[in-house]
Design a protein around this motif. Structure first.
Motif, short mmCIF file in Angstrom:
data_model
loop_
_atom_site.label_atom_id
_atom_site.label_comp_id
_atom_site.label_asym_id
_atom_site.label_seq_id
_atom_site.Cartn_x
_atom_site.Cartn_y
_atom_site.Cartn_z
N ARG A 18 0.92 -1.29 0.48
CA ARG A 18 0.17 -0.11 0.46
C ARG A 18 0.84 1.49 -0.25
NH1 ARG A 18 -5.45 -1.33 3.65
NH2 ARG A 18 -5.35 -3.94 3.28
N ASN A 19 1.58 1.41 0.56
CA ASN A 19 2.58 2.38 0.72
C ASN A 19 3.67 2.43 -0.31
OD1 ASN A 19 2.10 2.96 3.25
ND2 ASN A 19 4.26 1.35 4.22
N ILE A 20 4.09 2.18 -1.34
CA ILE A 20 4.62 1.20 -2.58
C ILE A 20 3.93 2.37 -3.68
CG2 ILE A 20 5.26 0.55 -4.63
CD1 ILE A 20 6.56 -1.56 -2.80
N ILE A 21 2.51 1.83 -3.65
CA ILE A 21 1.11 2.33 -4.41
C ILE A 21 1.14 4.40 -4.04
CG2 ILE A 21 -1.30 2.49 -5.24
CD1 ILE A 21 -1.02 -0.17 -4.63
N ASP A 22 0.86 4.41 -2.66
CA ASP A 22 0.76 5.38 -2.34
C ASP A 22 2.23 7.02 -2.67
OD1 ASP A 22 -0.38 6.93 -0.58
OD2 ASP A 22 0.34 7.29 0.83
N ARG A 23 2.65 6.26 -2.64
CA ARG A 23 4.00 6.96 -3.49
C ARG A 23 4.08 7.10 -4.72
NH1 ARG A 23 7.91 2.73 -0.68
NH2 ARG A 23 7.47 3.46 1.44
N VAL A 24 3.60 6.82 -5.36
CA VAL A 24 3.40 7.04 -7.18
C VAL A 24 2.08 7.90 -7.15
CG1 VAL A 24 3.22 6.02 -9.13
CG2 VAL A 24 4.87 5.33 -7.51
N SER A 39 -10.02 6.82 -16.07
CA SER A 39 -8.90 6.40 -15.18
C SER A 39 -8.26 7.94 -14.92
CB SER A 39 -7.40 5.98 -16.36
OG SER A 39 -6.79 6.47 -17.27
N ASP A 40 -8.74 8.62 -15.18
CA ASP A 40 -8.33 10.22 -14.52
C ASP A 40 -8.94 10.19 -13.22
OD1 ASP A 40 -7.68 10.92 -17.49
OD2 ASP A 40 -9.07 11.83 -17.72
N TYR A 41 -9.47 9.82 -12.81
CA TYR A 41 -9.85 9.93 -11.29
C TYR A 41 -8.42 9.49 -10.48
CZ TYR A 41 -14.49 10.86 -13.30
OH TYR A 41 -15.64 11.62 -14.30
N ILE A 42 -8.14 8.87 -11.00
CA ILE A 42 -6.74 7.92 -10.13
C ILE A 42 -6.03 8.73 -10.82
CG2 ILE A 42 -5.71 6.23 -10.20
CD1 ILE A 42 -8.09 5.47 -8.80
N LYS A 43 -5.49 8.66 -12.15
CA LYS A 43 -4.44 10.08 -12.67
C LYS A 43 -4.57 11.48 -12.24
CE LYS A 43 -5.14 9.24 -17.06
NZ LYS A 43 -4.40 9.32 -18.69
N ASN A 44 -5.42 11.75 -11.67
CA ASN A 44 -5.64 13.48 -10.65
C ASN A 44 -4.44 12.79 -9.89
OD1 ASN A 44 -6.25 14.00 -13.70
ND2 ASN A 44 -8.87 14.57 -12.28
N HIS A 45 -4.47 12.08 -9.23
CA HIS A 45 -3.70 12.14 -7.79
C HIS A 45 -2.41 11.36 -8.19
CE1 HIS A 45 -7.78 13.10 -5.87
NE2 HIS A 45 -7.70 12.66 -7.01
N TYR A 46 -1.87 11.41 -9.46
CA TYR A 46 -0.26 11.03 -9.30
C TYR A 46 0.54 12.36 -7.78
CZ TYR A 46 -0.39 7.67 -12.55
OH TYR A 46 -1.09 6.57 -13.06
N ARG A 47 1.34 11.64 -7.94
CA ARG A 47 2.65 12.03 -7.03
C ARG A 47 4.12 12.32 -7.93
NH1 ARG A 47 0.11 12.47 -1.69
NH2 ARG A 47 -0.96 10.59 -1.41
N GLU A 51 12.85 7.87 -9.66
CA GLU A 51 12.77 7.28 -10.05
C GLU A 51 12.94 5.26 -9.23
OE1 GLU A 51 16.54 5.50 -13.57
OE2 GLU A 51 16.05 7.12 -13.75
N GLU A 52 13.02 5.34 -8.30
CA GLU A 52 13.72 4.64 -7.24
C GLU A 52 12.13 3.75 -7.33
OE1 GLU A 52 14.83 3.60 -3.07
OE2 GLU A 52 15.85 4.04 -4.10
N GLU A 53 11.40 4.80 -6.66
CA GLU A 53 9.76 4.73 -6.55
C GLU A 53 8.85 4.02 -7.64
OE1 GLU A 53 9.38 8.22 -4.19
OE2 GLU A 53 9.20 8.01 -2.80
N TRP A 54 9.14 4.45 -8.24
CA TRP A 54 8.29 3.80 -9.74
C TRP A 54 9.04 2.65 -9.86
CZ3 TRP A 54 4.42 5.21 -12.09
CH2 TRP A 54 3.98 6.34 -12.49
N GLU A 55 10.38 2.70 -9.98
CA GLU A 55 10.28 1.46 -9.75
C GLU A 55 10.02 -0.47 -9.74
OE1 GLU A 55 15.21 0.58 -10.22
OE2 GLU A 55 15.08 2.34 -11.52
#
Length: 175
Positions: A18-24, A39-47, A51-55
């Motif tokens: 959950r923390n990995i997802i929350d960082r992105v 997907s906009d309702y999710i994508k609008n909340h990208y952080r 690069e390490e967190e994306w990996e």
């Protein structure tokens, strides 16, 4: 796909996942924001993230894909069927975006706001004209993305039948 996983199998996620997802992307509220078609309702909340967190996120994404491939396929099909079904009209978003979405700088960088480009009268007339197309038989297909998908597929089929292989190359771009 990960939003669908969270929505339907949240109880299977560990705190670390959950923390990995929350960082992105903002984790809180994913099941409430999830809409299979948009997907906009999710994508609008990208952080903004490293690069390490994306990996780590993509590692988790692939791990969950291996666990439940049918869930990922369903999520993808729910999201793209509007490009295939010529009789489907998505009424959850405006036909034309008559505003700009921008984020504030500094401390409020997570806040997104809308700034209208046109006057209210122009917006209402433009919007009414755009939606009018959807109500006129046959002309309604002009605003439907599936029409252009099928035109592309039929065109590729005709080119294959005529063995005009070089003419198919430009179709790689839209597909």
């Amino acid at each position: 796909q990960i939003a669908r996983y969270v929505t339907f199998h949240e109880d299977e996620l560990t705190t670390e996942e959950r923390n990995i997802i929350d960082r992105v992307v903002k984790y809180d509220g994913i099941p409430e924001r999830y809409n299979p078609e948009i997907s906009d309702y999710i994508k609008n909340h990208y952080r903004s993230t490293s690069e390490e967190e994306w990996e780590k996120f993509w590692d988790l994404w692939f791990e969950k894909l291996k666990e439940r491939p049918s869930l990922y396929i369903t999520a993808t099909m729910n999201h793209i069927f509007g490009y295939i079904d010529p009789f489907y009209f998505n009424n959850q978003m405006q036909v034309y975006q008559l505003y700009n979405k921008e984020s504030l700088s500094g401390a409020d960088s997570e806040i997104i706001y809308s700034r209208y480009v046109f006057d209210e009268n122009i917006r209402s007339v433009s919007s009414a004209m755009a939606y009018l197309w959807q109500d006129i038989p046959l002309l309604s297909f002009v605003v439907n993305p599936a029409l252009y998908t099928w035109i592309g597929i039929i065109s590729i089929g005709a080119l294959i039948r005529k063995r005009k292989w070089k003419n198919i190359i430009p179709f790689i771009i839209p597909f």
